[in-house]
Design a protein around this motif. Structure first.
Motif: not given
Length: 330
Positions: A243-246, A250-251, A256-261
């Motif tokens: 579960l920790r690896l999962r 997911l994080r 990766r889907r968030k835009p760069a700052p």
């Protein structure tokens, strides 16, 4: 006063099949109690007694030969076709797939990986213990026996203990082991016992195993089930690790889907009526005045390059002395 209608049996069944809102707070996890430990030691002593009885060629081996010469498949041939299908309930592949489907649904419903991990641990213990015993004792089956009255051990066989019987005990017994209520545990225990007994006796009927193989297979499967509480701490640690690896995966996927700052987000293309360009809007706006007619460059007449220009029709009608005479080019 109107009361709410009582849900029917089918509605209650579908409600029980639906996913629970969260993981159960206090799931039932068997522990190695004193009663279970006594059963484990008694079963282990019985297992060793069967092995010694066969290795010493005692009355148990004579009983094996008597049943082999009796040939039950010739005494009752009318049930042969049915028992050919019944023995599949002891084969590792089909039974593992069926139980895996059920326990997979249990894992999804209760938000836990414990049922699948317990099944994996039980099958691993079964393969290691029963497989090592088969190879180590090397007993031949009834169809390959060489000397009448011998125990047929150490000849390269792999039928002692019976794998079908031990697999039936473990695969169907794991459902009773993972049952969440005492009532379900009692019913599933009785059902798994009936299936494992039927599969073991079916192999004797078909002549693929000695009776002592089947008895040792029952003991081997029961030993695996009784030893499972010792695997529960390891199962819990493996579940936490998975579960920790999962969650970490997911994080990282969300990052990766968030835009760069510092980079403004890309504007979305409006969905709807087609946007009017700014130049067209300016032309239609009356505040900018009347739109001037601009002829494109390619439609303008080219200037004369030399010679006398031929007069047009309206020029030829005028007298030569007038002011509208042809212009000289050049």
């Amino acid at each position: 006063m109107r009361t709410q209608p009582t849900p029917g049996r089918l509605a209650r069944l579908f409600a029980r099949l639906d996913r629970e809102p969260e993981r159960p707070a206090n799931p039932h996890v068997p522990v190695m109690s004193r009663h279970r430990l006594v059963l484990l030691l008694a079963t282990l002593a019985f297992y060793l007694a069967i092995v010694v009885a066969v290795a010493a060629t005692t009355w148990l081996v004579r009983l094996d030969w008597q049943l082999m010469f009796f040939r039950p498949y010739q005494q009752w041939p009318e049930v042969h076709a049915f028992l050919d299908y019944l023995v599949v309930l002891g084969q590792r592949g089909p039974t593992a797939v069926m139980v895996l489907a059920w326990l997979g649904w249990r894992s999804w419903r209760q938000h836990t990986l414990r049922p699948l991990l317990v099944l994996g641990a039980s099958l691993l213990l079964l393969n290691v213990t029963v497989g090592a015993a088969k190879i180590g004792m090397g007993r031949l089956g009834p169809h390959y026996a060489t000397v009448i009255g011998s125990n047929e051990m150490g000849l390269g066989g792999d039928i002692f203990p019976s794998g079908h019987t031990a697999n039936a005990v473990v695969t169907w017994g794991i459902l009773a082991y993972l049952a969440s209520t005492p009532r379900a545990r009692r019913y599933l225990s009785a059902g798994s016992a009936i299936v494992s007994l039927s599969v073991g006796l079916t192999t004797v009927y078909l002549g693929t195993h000695w009776l002592s193989d089947v008895v040792l297979g029952w003991a081997a499967g029961l030993l695996v089930l009784l030893a499972l509480p010792w695997c529960e701490p390891l199962v819990a640690r493996v579940e936490v690790l998975i579960l920790r690896l999962r969650d970490g995966f997911l994080r990282r996927l969300a990052a990766r889907r968030k835009p760069a700052p510092g980079v403004p987000p890309r504007p979305l293309t409006p969905v709807g009526p087609r946007a009017v360009p700014a130049t067209a809007a300016a032309r239609k706006d009356p505040a900018h005045g009347p739109r001037a007619t601009v002829r494109p460059e390619h439609s303008r007449p080219a200037p004369p390059t030399g010679g006398t220009r031929r007069p047009q029709a309206h020029d030829r009608n005028q007298p030569r002395g007038g002011s509208a005479r042809p212009l000289a080019g050049g």
